[in-house]
Design a protein around this motif. Sequence first.
Motif, PDB file in Angstrom:
ATOM      1  N   MET A   1       0.839  -1.175   0.000  1.00  0.00           N
ATOM      2  CA  MET A   1       0.000   0.000   0.000  1.00  0.00           C
ATOM      3  C   MET A   1       0.892   1.249   0.000  1.00  0.00           C
ATOM      4  O   MET A   1       1.831   1.352   0.774  1.00  0.00           O
ATOM      5  CB  MET A   1      -0.885  -0.017   1.237  1.00  0.00           C
ATOM      6  N   LYS A   2       0.589   2.207  -0.862  1.00  0.00           N
ATOM      7  CA  LYS A   2       1.337   3.463  -0.915  1.00  0.00           C
ATOM      8  C   LYS A   2       0.599   4.532  -0.135  1.00  0.00           C
ATOM      9  O   LYS A   2      -0.630   4.608  -0.170  1.00  0.00           O
ATOM     10  CB  LYS A   2       1.488   3.952  -2.354  1.00  0.00           C
ATOM     11  N   THR A   3       1.358   5.352   0.565  1.00  0.00           N
ATOM     12  CA  THR A   3       0.779   6.513   1.227  1.00  0.00           C
ATOM     13  C   THR A   3       1.625   7.733   0.888  1.00  0.00           C
ATOM     14  O   THR A   3       2.849   7.644   0.757  1.00  0.00           O
ATOM     15  CB  THR A   3       0.711   6.356   2.755  1.00  0.00           C
ATOM     16  N   ILE A   4       0.958   8.855   0.723  1.00  0.00           N
ATOM     17  CA  ILE A   4       1.629  10.128   0.473  1.00  0.00           C
ATOM     18  C   ILE A   4       1.105  11.116   1.501  1.00  0.00           C
ATOM     19  O   ILE A   4      -0.080  11.435   1.506  1.00  0.00           O
ATOM     20  CB  ILE A   4       1.370  10.653  -0.949  1.00  0.00           C
ATOM     21  N   ASP A   5       1.991  11.545   2.383  1.00  0.00           N
ATOM     22  CA  ASP A   5       1.642  12.546   3.388  1.00  0.00           C
ATOM     23  C   ASP A   5       2.246  13.870   2.945  1.00  0.00           C
ATOM     24  O   ASP A   5       3.461  14.067   3.019  1.00  0.00           O
ATOM     25  CB  ASP A   5       2.190  12.153   4.764  1.00  0.00           C
ATOM     26  N   LYS A   6       1.380  14.759   2.465  1.00  0.00           N
ATOM     27  CA  LYS A   6       1.841  16.054   1.961  1.00  0.00           C
ATOM     28  C   LYS A   6       1.842  17.093   3.071  1.00  0.00           C
ATOM     29  O   LYS A   6       0.965  17.089   3.936  1.00  0.00           O
ATOM     30  CB  LYS A   6       0.923  16.550   0.840  1.00  0.00           C
ATOM     31  N   ASN A   7       2.818  17.978   3.017  1.00  0.00           N
ATOM     32  CA  ASN A   7       2.866  19.123   3.925  1.00  0.00           C
ATOM     33  C   ASN A   7       1.968  20.232   3.390  1.00  0.00           C
ATOM     34  O   ASN A   7       1.585  20.223   2.218  1.00  0.00           O
ATOM     35  CB  ASN A   7       4.300  19.646   4.048  1.00  0.00           C
ATOM     36  N   GLN A   8       1.682  21.191   4.237  1.00  0.00           N
ATOM     37  CA  GLN A   8       0.921  22.359   3.800  1.00  0.00           C
ATOM     38  C   GLN A   8       1.723  23.112   2.740  1.00  0.00           C
ATOM     39  O   GLN A   8       2.949  23.162   2.811  1.00  0.00           O
ATOM     40  CB  GLN A   8       0.627  23.285   4.983  1.00  0.00           C
ATOM     41  N   PRO A   9       1.064  23.717   1.753  1.00  0.00           N
ATOM     42  CA  PRO A   9       1.787  24.456   0.712  1.00  0.00           C
ATOM     43  C   PRO A   9       2.581  25.624   1.299  1.00  0.00           C
ATOM     44  O   PRO A   9       2.172  26.228   2.291  1.00  0.00           O
ATOM     45  CB  PRO A   9       0.680  24.989  -0.194  1.00  0.00           C
ATOM     46  N   PRO A  10       3.719  25.945   0.677  1.00  0.00           N
ATOM     47  CA  PRO A  10       4.482  27.107   1.126  1.00  0.00           C
ATOM     48  C   PRO A  10       3.822  28.396   0.628  1.00  0.00           C
ATOM     49  O   PRO A  10       2.978  28.360  -0.275  1.00  0.00           O
ATOM     50  CB  PRO A  10       5.845  26.907   0.460  1.00  0.00           C
ATOM     51  N   LYS A  11       4.232  29.499   1.193  1.00  0.00           N
ATOM     52  CA  LYS A  11       3.768  30.794   0.702  1.00  0.00           C
ATOM     53  C   LYS A  11       4.453  31.076  -0.635  1.00  0.00           C
ATOM     54  O   LYS A  11       5.569  30.599  -0.884  1.00  0.00           O
ATOM     55  CB  LYS A  11       4.096  31.908   1.695  1.00  0.00           C
ATOM     56  N   ASP A  12       3.805  31.860  -1.486  1.00  0.00           N
ATOM     57  CA  ASP A  12       4.415  32.246  -2.764  1.00  0.00           C
ATOM     58  C   ASP A  12       5.764  32.920  -2.532  1.00  0.00           C
ATOM     59  O   ASP A  12       6.702  32.721  -3.299  1.00  0.00           O
ATOM     60  CB  ASP A  12       3.501  33.169  -3.561  1.00  0.00           C
ATOM     61  N   SER A  13       5.866  33.695  -1.465  1.00  0.00           N
ATOM     62  CA  SER A  13       7.122  34.396  -1.167  1.00  0.00           C
ATOM     63  C   SER A  13       8.238  33.394  -0.817  1.00  0.00           C
ATOM     64  O   SER A  13       9.405  33.645  -1.116  1.00  0.00           O
ATOM     65  CB  SER A  13       6.938  35.404  -0.037  1.00  0.00           C
ATOM     66  N   ASP A  14       7.886  32.253  -0.213  1.00  0.00           N
ATOM     67  CA  ASP A  14       8.886  31.218   0.087  1.00  0.00           C
ATOM     68  C   ASP A  14       9.428  30.603  -1.207  1.00  0.00           C
ATOM     69  O   ASP A  14      10.626  30.356  -1.326  1.00  0.00           O
ATOM     70  CB  ASP A  14       8.290  30.112   0.958  1.00  0.00           C
ATOM     71  N   ILE A  15       8.546  30.374  -2.152  1.00  0.00           N
ATOM     72  CA  ILE A  15       8.976  29.823  -3.440  1.00  0.00           C
ATOM     73  C   ILE A  15       9.864  30.822  -4.169  1.00  0.00           C
ATOM     74  O   ILE A  15      10.923  30.465  -4.691  1.00  0.00           O
ATOM     75  CB  ILE A  15       7.759  29.421  -4.294  1.00  0.00           C
ATOM     76  N   GLU A  16       9.457  32.076  -4.205  1.00  0.00           N
ATOM     77  CA  GLU A  16      10.254  33.103  -4.874  1.00  0.00           C
ATOM     78  C   GLU A  16      11.615  33.264  -4.207  1.00  0.00           C
ATOM     79  O   GLU A  16      12.637  33.414  -4.891  1.00  0.00           O
ATOM     80  CB  GLU A  16       9.499  34.434  -4.901  1.00  0.00           C
ATOM     81  N   ASP A  17      11.652  33.214  -2.898  1.00  0.00           N
ATOM     82  CA  ASP A  17      12.914  33.312  -2.162  1.00  0.00           C
ATOM     83  C   ASP A  17      13.839  32.158  -2.541  1.00  0.00           C
ATOM     84  O   ASP A  17      15.022  32.360  -2.802  1.00  0.00           O
ATOM     85  CB  ASP A  17      12.637  33.320  -0.655  1.00  0.00           C
ATOM     86  N   PHE A  18      13.297  30.956  -2.586  1.00  0.00           N
ATOM     87  CA  PHE A  18      14.078  29.781  -2.978  1.00  0.00           C
ATOM     88  C   PHE A  18      14.630  29.941  -4.389  1.00  0.00           C
ATOM     89  O   PHE A  18      15.817  29.723  -4.638  1.00  0.00           O
ATOM     90  CB  PHE A  18      13.210  28.523  -2.886  1.00  0.00           C
ATOM     91  N   LEU A  19      13.770  30.339  -5.328  1.00  0.00           N
ATOM     92  CA  LEU A  19      14.198  30.491  -6.718  1.00  0.00           C
ATOM     93  C   LEU A  19      15.272  31.562  -6.869  1.00  0.00           C
ATOM     94  O   LEU A  19      16.158  31.434  -7.723  1.00  0.00           O
ATOM     95  CB  LEU A  19      12.991  30.807  -7.607  1.00  0.00           C
ATOM     96  N   ASN A  20      15.217  32.592  -6.053  1.00  0.00           N
ATOM     97  CA  ASN A  20      16.230  33.648  -6.108  1.00  0.00           C
ATOM     98  C   ASN A  20      17.577  33.202  -5.539  1.00  0.00           C
ATOM     99  O   ASN A  20      18.611  33.789  -5.857  1.00  0.00           O
ATOM    100  CB  ASN A  20      15.750  34.896  -5.370  1.00  0.00           C
ATOM    101  N   LYS A  21      17.573  32.166  -4.704  1.00  0.00           N
ATOM    102  CA  LYS A  21      18.812  31.698  -4.070  1.00  0.00           C
ATOM    103  C   LYS A  21      19.547  30.640  -4.880  1.00  0.00           C
ATOM    104  O   LYS A  21      20.729  30.414  -4.645  1.00  0.00           O
ATOM    105  CB  LYS A  21      18.508  31.139  -2.668  1.00  0.00           C
ATOM    106  N   ILE A  22      18.869  29.974  -5.790  1.00  0.00           N
ATOM    107  CA  ILE A  22      19.533  28.928  -6.572  1.00  0.00           C
ATOM    108  C   ILE A  22      20.069  29.527  -7.867  1.00  0.00           C
ATOM    109  O   ILE A  22      19.605  30.566  -8.320  1.00  0.00           O
ATOM    110  CB  ILE A  22      18.597  27.732  -6.849  1.00  0.00           C
TER     111      ILE A  22
END
Length: 73
Positions: A1-22
């Motif tokens: 049996m497969k299970t996928i436990d997803k976390n709550q989505p990040p804020k858009d600002s968290d994604i943008e911050d990540f993209l700016n750092k890579i």
Amino acid sequence: MKTIDKNQPPKDSDIEDFLNKINFKLPSGFIDFYRTTNGADISSDETYTVLWPITEMIQLNKGYQVDEFAPEF
């Protein structure tokens, strides 16, 4: 049996911050996935996979010395 436990989505600002750092471009599907969940734990009877939260990914890569032990990853 497969299970996928997803976390709550990040804020858009968290994604943008990540993209700016890579210093490389990610596939749009990667970003689309992280807009719906901030990482996940995926398990089955044979395997267990952790998709790190985008808000912790850079820090975890440093902590696990990914540049040293998996430089092409």
